[in-house]
Design an enzyme around this catalytic site. Structure first.
Site, PDB file in Angstrom:
ATOM      1  N   LYS A 206       0.943  -1.141  -0.535  1.00  0.00           N
ATOM      2  CA  LYS A 206       0.302  -0.006  -0.332  1.00  0.00           C
ATOM      3  C   LYS A 206       0.877   1.482  -0.067  1.00  0.00           C
ATOM      4  O   LYS A 206       0.875   2.380  -0.698  1.00  0.00           O
ATOM      5  CB  LYS A 206      -0.961  -0.321   0.963  1.00  0.00           C
ATOM      6  N   GLU A 212       9.696  -5.820   4.583  1.00  0.00           N
ATOM      7  CA  GLU A 212      10.277  -7.667   3.659  1.00  0.00           C
ATOM      8  C   GLU A 212       9.163  -7.433   2.396  1.00  0.00           C
ATOM      9  O   GLU A 212      10.670  -8.052   1.182  1.00  0.00           O
ATOM     10  CB  GLU A 212       9.050  -8.597   4.425  1.00  0.00           C
ATOM     11  N   GLY A 267      -5.592  -4.672   5.477  1.00  0.00           N
ATOM     12  CA  GLY A 267      -4.657  -6.127   4.326  1.00  0.00           C
ATOM     13  C   GLY A 267      -5.603  -7.351   4.528  1.00  0.00           C
ATOM     14  O   GLY A 267      -5.267  -7.959   3.449  1.00  0.00           O
ATOM     15  N   ARG A 268      -6.154  -7.740   6.176  1.00  0.00           N
ATOM     16  CA  ARG A 268      -6.861  -8.805   5.566  1.00  0.00           C
ATOM     17  C   ARG A 268      -7.799  -9.243   4.887  1.00  0.00           C
ATOM     18  O   ARG A 268      -8.326 -10.144   4.666  1.00  0.00           O
ATOM     19  CB  ARG A 268      -5.961  -9.178   7.639  1.00  0.00           C
ATOM     20  N   GLU A 353      -5.767 -11.526  13.741  1.00  0.00           N
ATOM     21  CA  GLU A 353      -4.927  -9.872  13.620  1.00  0.00           C
ATOM     22  C   GLU A 353      -6.307  -9.164  14.227  1.00  0.00           C
ATOM     23  O   GLU A 353      -6.481  -8.174  14.103  1.00  0.00           O
ATOM     24  CB  GLU A 353      -4.669  -9.934  12.175  1.00  0.00           C
ATOM     25  N   HIS A 384      -4.133 -38.379  11.412  1.00  0.00           N
ATOM     26  CA  HIS A 384      -2.668 -38.938  11.369  1.00  0.00           C
ATOM     27  C   HIS A 384      -2.169 -38.013  12.373  1.00  0.00           C
ATOM     28  O   HIS A 384      -0.934 -39.147  12.145  1.00  0.00           O
ATOM     29  CB  HIS A 384      -2.293 -39.480  10.485  1.00  0.00           C
ATOM     30  N   LYS A 512       8.131  -4.807  14.099  1.00  0.00           N
ATOM     31  CA  LYS A 512       8.933  -4.245  13.188  1.00  0.00           C
ATOM     32  C   LYS A 512       9.590  -3.005  13.816  1.00  0.00           C
ATOM     33  O   LYS A 512      10.942  -2.846  13.203  1.00  0.00           O
ATOM     34  CB  LYS A 512       7.431  -3.465  12.177  1.00  0.00           C
TER      35      LYS A 512
END
Length: 548
Positions: A206, A212, A267-268, A353, A384, A512
């Site tokens: 954005k 990152e 964002g999510r 979040e 399993h 961050k």
């Protein structure tokens, strides 16, 4: 509402819990042959069975009373009308506008946002058509064969999950790659597979400052420029999803190839925005539109149906029932469709979040549990591995089973075995196995006497473990859209009841900020002493052992 636990509905639920918490699901089904019909419903191509929950009709009435007393209906209207319900950031929450198929205006700060939303959608559709048709060519005139999406968080998880889930609808020429972590192993392993002449990079950030993402973008840029021999070729191989035109241009990307979105898109929740560009390219604009349509259908259901018949509301309030009254601290997502293997990871961010908060909308610390830890994997693998704890462990872990009836091109008996396991597991969680049943089995096996007595406690299953089951005919763009929107609204319902802001994420920021300071420490000679003893020790150990 900072006094949630003192509301009449909450107090009534506490008393009700004392009355019903000892009831066993076996008995509830034996007492009511119509239980499945009463506690199941269908919307948006999704069939939802919640009859295997530790509830009665009165439980659901009291849960809906709590939802109403917490102002859920008004809160739904506030979100869809563009009110700034993200109070800490003073923003509207309008991911629903991105899939809005109505013609009605939607006003935010005095402006109708729909013309801009529709313009970006059209731009995404046009661009995806060019790449898919082969009209968009690389610097040597070759068609694009590989798409690399570089983003993190919602800019990665959403597109990655959808492209994986709907790979059967993907363009056969295009191979999708997703780079998110700053660990250089990921980006370098992806780049090693690529031909720069036929690769298109999508940089999703954005602000175009995300550390990152920009680190991976610069590494990819350097790789591309070295191979192509000229920075001017960047314009044919890099596009951006961002709001920062200046930074995009400085990177070398033609700002005509920048796709915009807005601060009211969290964002999510952003796969519905231009962040979904890789989805549109891979699936095609018509399938992408179907994805949006599925979500829109669930939006309409959420807005219009009474709470008692409202799938996201029911799902959300069941979660409140287990978190706040049974003390459940986790929620398992168990898809029985390999294509949905990234769906639990997507929901981890969406839920945790959003509702991982301890402070309410009034800035007061809550005195009740909020969001659960969400986790999961494909169901067959789980059977399993960790299902042992679910069946016989000491914790209550509500489970959402997700399955598809049709699996195109998959030969039998695969699907029959798969679906048999879905239904068997939900039944096993419901029934368990009591002592009499265990002894009868051991008698048949010829195990009797002391040997039987010693073995019985280990083979008893309490059962009475709650599950939801979501079925769809097949995994299609429209049904996946509805499924994602279902969980989005479920999270919203729970955040409303817990009186927290589901749309900020301040907890993400501290790490961050500290990372930037420590990054400087790692490249500064001499001992680091400005942190706690453990952090200083770790930093200094790293510095002593880093090859120079």
């Amino acid at each position: 509402m900072s006094n949630l636990t003192q509301t009449p509905a909450w107090l009534a639920l506490e008393e009700h819990f004392k009355e019903v918490s000892h009831l066993h699901l076996r008995d509830l089904f034996n007492d009511d042959p119509q239980r499945f019909d009463k506690f199941s419903l269908e919307s948006g191509g999704l069939f939802f069975d919640y009859s295997k929950n530790r509830i009665t009709a009165q439980t659901m009435t009291l849960l809906m009373d709590l939802a109403r007393q917490c102002g859920l209906e008004a809160r739904i209207k506030a979100m869809f009308s563009g009110q700034k319900i993200n109070s800490t950031e003073h923003r509207a929450v309008l991911h629903t506008a991105l899939r809005n198929l109505d013609k009605h205006p939607l006003i935010v700060d005095g402006e109708d946002v729909m013309p801009k939303v529709n313009a970006v959608k059209e731009k995404i559709g046009d661009f995806s058509d060019k790449v898919r048709s082969g009209e968009w060519l690389g610097y040597t005139g070759k068609v694009i064969t590989d798409i690399v999406n570089i983003g993190i968080g919602g800019s990665d998880l959403g597109p990655l999950m959808v492209c994986q889930a709907l790979k059967d609808y993907g363009h056969k020429r295009l191979k999708m790659h997703f780079v998110s972590t700053v660990d250089g192993d990921q980006v370098m392993s992806v780049l090693a597979e690529l031909n720069p002449e036929t690769t298109l990079f999508i940089i999703s950030s954005k602000t175009f400052t995300t550390q990152e993402t920009l680190t991976n973008a610069r590494t990819s840029r350097a790789w591309f420029v070295k191979a192509s021999g000229d920075e001017k070729h960047i314009a044919k191989h890099f596009v951006a999803v961002s709001t920062n035109a200046k930074a995009v241009g400085e990177f070398g990307i033609d700002t005509n190839n920048m796709f915009e979105f807005w601060d009211w898109v969290g964002g999510r929740y952003s796969l519905w925005s231009a962040i979904g560009l890789p989805i549109a390219i891979y699936l095609g604009k018509h399938n992408y539109q179907d994805l949006l349509h599925g979500a829109y259908t669930m939006d309409q259901h959420f807005c219009s149906k009474p709470l008692e018949q409202n799938l996201p509301v029911i799902m959300g309030m069941l979660g409140v029932w287990y978190v706040n009254f049974f003390g459940a601290s986790t929620q398992l997502i168990s898809p029985y469709n390999q294509s949905l293997y990234r769906f639990p990871a997507y929901l981890q961010q969406l839920d945790m979040e959003s509702n991982g908060k301890t402070v309410d909308l009034d800035g007061k610390r809550v005195n009740y549990r909020t969001g659960p830890v969400v986790w999961g994997d494909t169901g067959i693998n789980g059977q399993h591995a960790y299902y042992q704890l679910l069946h016989q462990g000491s914790q209550i872990v509500p489970v959402d089973f997700i399955a598809t009836i049709e699996h195109p091109d998959i030969p039998e008996p695969h699907n029959t075995i798969l679906m048999a396991n879905v239904f068997a597991q939900t039944e096993a969680f419901l029934r368990g196995k009591n002592e009499a049943e265990v002894r009868a089995e051991l008698d048949i096996q010829g195990i009797t006497g002391e040997a039987q007595d010693a073995l019985v406690p280990h083979k008893v299953f309490e059962g009475n473990r709650p599950t939801n089951t979501i079925l769809m005919q097949r995994l299609s763009p429209r049904r996946l859209g509805a499924l994602i929107a279902l969980y989005e609204h479920k999270v919203f319902v729970q955040g409303t009841v817990w009186n927290i802001n589901s749309y900020d994420q301040w907890g993400v920021e501290l790490g961050k900020q500290l990372a930037k300071a420590i990054e400087a420490d790692l490249t500064t000679p001499g001992l680091t002493t400005n942190h706690d003893a453990s952090t200083n020790g770790l930093v200094n150990y790293y510095k002593r052992n880093t090859p120079r």
